[in-house]
Design a protein around this motif. Structure first.
Motif, short mmCIF file in Angstrom:
data_model
loop_
_atom_site.label_atom_id
_atom_site.label_comp_id
_atom_site.label_asym_id
_atom_site.label_seq_id
_atom_site.Cartn_x
_atom_site.Cartn_y
_atom_site.Cartn_z
N PRO A 8 0.82 -1.21 0.00
CA PRO A 8 0.00 0.00 0.00
C PRO A 8 0.85 1.26 0.00
O PRO A 8 1.90 1.32 0.65
CB PRO A 8 -0.80 -0.09 1.31
CG PRO A 8 -0.41 -1.34 1.98
CD PRO A 8 0.73 -1.95 1.24
N GLY A 9 0.39 2.26 -0.73
CA GLY A 9 0.99 3.58 -0.65
C GLY A 9 0.48 4.30 0.57
O GLY A 9 -0.41 3.81 1.29
N VAL A 10 0.99 5.48 0.80
CA VAL A 10 0.60 6.25 1.99
C VAL A 10 -0.89 6.57 1.98
O VAL A 10 -1.58 6.38 2.99
CB VAL A 10 1.45 7.55 2.08
CG1 VAL A 10 0.94 8.44 3.19
CG2 VAL A 10 2.91 7.20 2.30
N ARG A 11 -1.42 7.01 0.87
CA ARG A 11 -2.85 7.37 0.82
C ARG A 11 -3.74 6.14 1.02
O ARG A 11 -4.77 6.21 1.67
CB ARG A 11 -3.21 8.08 -0.48
CG ARG A 11 -4.65 8.58 -0.46
CD ARG A 11 -4.83 9.84 -1.27
NE ARG A 11 -6.10 10.45 -0.97
CZ ARG A 11 -7.25 10.13 -1.58
NH1 ARG A 11 -7.28 9.22 -2.52
NH2 ARG A 11 -8.37 10.74 -1.24
N HIS A 18 -7.50 0.05 -1.21
CA HIS A 18 -6.49 -0.27 -2.22
C HIS A 18 -6.48 0.77 -3.35
O HIS A 18 -7.52 1.28 -3.73
CB HIS A 18 -6.76 -1.65 -2.83
CG HIS A 18 -6.57 -2.77 -1.87
ND1 HIS A 18 -5.35 -3.36 -1.66
CD2 HIS A 18 -7.44 -3.41 -1.06
CE1 HIS A 18 -5.48 -4.32 -0.77
NE2 HIS A 18 -6.74 -4.37 -0.39
N PHE A 19 -5.29 1.00 -3.91
CA PHE A 19 -5.11 1.86 -5.09
C PHE A 19 -5.81 3.21 -4.91
O PHE A 19 -6.54 3.66 -5.79
CB PHE A 19 -5.59 1.15 -6.36
CG PHE A 19 -4.81 -0.09 -6.68
CD1 PHE A 19 -3.50 0.00 -7.15
CD2 PHE A 19 -5.36 -1.35 -6.52
CE1 PHE A 19 -2.76 -1.13 -7.45
CE2 PHE A 19 -4.63 -2.49 -6.81
CZ PHE A 19 -3.33 -2.39 -7.27
N ALA A 20 -5.58 3.84 -3.76
CA ALA A 20 -6.28 5.09 -3.43
C ALA A 20 -5.50 6.34 -3.81
O ALA A 20 -5.99 7.45 -3.59
CB ALA A 20 -6.59 5.12 -1.93
N GLY A 21 -4.33 6.21 -4.37
CA GLY A 21 -3.55 7.38 -4.76
C GLY A 21 -4.31 8.26 -5.73
O GLY A 21 -5.05 7.76 -6.59
N TYR A 22 -4.13 9.56 -5.61
CA TYR A 22 -4.87 10.51 -6.46
C TYR A 22 -4.66 10.26 -7.94
O TYR A 22 -5.57 10.44 -8.74
CB TYR A 22 -4.47 11.95 -6.13
CG TYR A 22 -4.91 12.41 -4.77
CD1 TYR A 22 -6.26 12.60 -4.49
CD2 TYR A 22 -3.99 12.63 -3.76
CE1 TYR A 22 -6.67 13.03 -3.24
CE2 TYR A 22 -4.39 13.05 -2.49
CZ TYR A 22 -5.74 13.24 -2.25
OH TYR A 22 -6.14 13.65 -1.01
N PRO A 62 2.79 -0.08 4.52
CA PRO A 62 2.68 1.05 3.59
C PRO A 62 3.98 1.85 3.52
O PRO A 62 4.68 2.01 4.52
CB PRO A 62 1.55 1.89 4.18
CG PRO A 62 1.42 1.48 5.59
CD PRO A 62 2.00 0.11 5.73
N THR A 63 4.27 2.34 2.32
CA THR A 63 5.45 3.18 2.10
C THR A 63 5.12 4.19 1.00
O THR A 63 4.23 3.95 0.18
CB THR A 63 6.67 2.35 1.64
OG1 THR A 63 6.34 1.70 0.41
CG2 THR A 63 7.08 1.32 2.68
N ILE A 66 8.55 1.97 -3.21
CA ILE A 66 8.98 0.61 -2.88
C ILE A 66 10.44 0.53 -2.46
O ILE A 66 10.91 -0.54 -2.05
CB ILE A 66 8.73 -0.36 -4.04
CG1 ILE A 66 9.53 0.04 -5.28
CG2 ILE A 66 7.25 -0.47 -4.34
CD1 ILE A 66 9.56 -1.01 -6.36
N ASP A 67 11.16 1.64 -2.51
CA ASP A 67 12.60 1.60 -2.27
C ASP A 67 12.98 1.25 -0.84
O ASP A 67 14.12 0.85 -0.58
CB ASP A 67 13.25 2.92 -2.68
CG ASP A 67 12.61 4.13 -2.05
OD1 ASP A 67 11.39 4.12 -1.83
OD2 ASP A 67 13.35 5.11 -1.77
N THR A 68 12.06 1.35 0.11
CA THR A 68 12.39 1.00 1.50
C THR A 68 11.94 -0.41 1.87
O THR A 68 12.16 -0.83 3.00
CB THR A 68 11.78 2.01 2.49
OG1 THR A 68 10.36 1.97 2.37
CG2 THR A 68 12.30 3.41 2.25
N LEU A 69 11.31 -1.13 0.95
CA LEU A 69 10.94 -2.51 1.24
C LEU A 69 12.20 -3.37 1.26
O LEU A 69 13.11 -3.19 0.45
CB LEU A 69 9.96 -3.04 0.19
CG LEU A 69 8.62 -2.33 0.12
CD1 LEU A 69 7.77 -2.89 -1.01
CD2 LEU A 69 7.87 -2.42 1.44
#
Length: 164
Positions: A8-11, A18-22, A62-63, A66-69
Motif C-alpha cells: 500500500p501507498g501512503v494514501r 487499495h489503489f487510493a492514490g490521487y 505502507p510506504t 517501494i525503495d524501502t521494502l
C-alpha cells in the motif's frame, strides 16, 4: 480472480482502501476494460467480490515508494501470498505491475511481458498488468487499457460474467 499489488501507498494506508492514490488509474481501468459494470473508485474496493475479484498486496507495510521494502519483506510476502492463493484458489492471479512479477519470481531475468504467462502461482494462471500508478511513466493509458482488456477477454473466455 485475484489482483495483487506490491504494497500500500501512503494514501491507501490513510484511507484503508487499495489503489487510493490521487493519480492511480486502477479503478478507471477496471471500468474502461469492461471488468466491472459501473464506474467505481477506491472506496468501492470492498465490492470487488460481487464481480468475482479479490485484491491483496505482497507486503502489507505502507510506504511512499517501494525503495524501502526489504528483501526479507518480499520473502515473507511471497510465502503469505502463496498460502492465500492455496486457500482461496483463484483461477487467475493478476500481478499489478512488473515489480510484483519480479518480487514473486526473483530468479527470472530479462524483460517481463504484459499478459498471460506460463508461470503459475500455487496452480493459478498468472497474468501481468502494468502498474496503474500515475508515477508509472512506462506505459500510456492506452497501453494500460489494452492489457486490462486482454485480462477481461481471458476471463470472458473462462465464462466469467463481465459486462460487455
Amino acid at each position: 480472480m485475484l489482483f495483487v499489488g506490491i504494497n500500500p501507498g501512503v494514501r491507501s494506508a490513510l484511507t484503508g482502501h487499495h489503489f487510493a492514490g490521487y493519480s492511480n488509474r486502477f479503478w478507471k481501468l477496471l471500468y474502461d476494460a469492461g471488468l466491472v459494470p459501473e464506474i467505481i473508485d477506491y472506496t468501492d474496493d470492498d465490492r470487488l467480490p460481487q464481480w468475482g475479484f479479490g485484491i491483496t498486496n505482497i507486503v502489507a507495510r505502507p510506504t511512499p515508494g517501494i525503495d524501502t521494502l526489504t528483501p526479507a519483506e518480499y520473502v515473507a510476502g511471497r510465502a503469505r501470498l502463496l498460502r492465500k492463493i492455496r486457500r482461496c484458489r483463484p483461477d487467475v492471479v493478476a500481478l499489478v505491475g512488473l515489480t510484483v512479477f519480479r518480487a514473486m519470481f526473483p530468479g527470472v531475468k530479462g524483460p517481463v511481458a504484459l499478459g498471460l504467462h506460463e508461470e503459475r502461482l500455487a496452480g493459478a494462471r498468472l497474468f501481468v498488468l502494468p502498474n496503474p500508478s500515475g508515477r508509472n511513466a512506462n506505459y500510456s493509458y492506452a497501453e494500460m487499457l489494452k492489457a486490462f482488456r486482454a485480462l477481461a477477454r481471458l476471463l470472458r473466455a473462462d465464462g466469467e460474467h463481465l459486462r460487455a
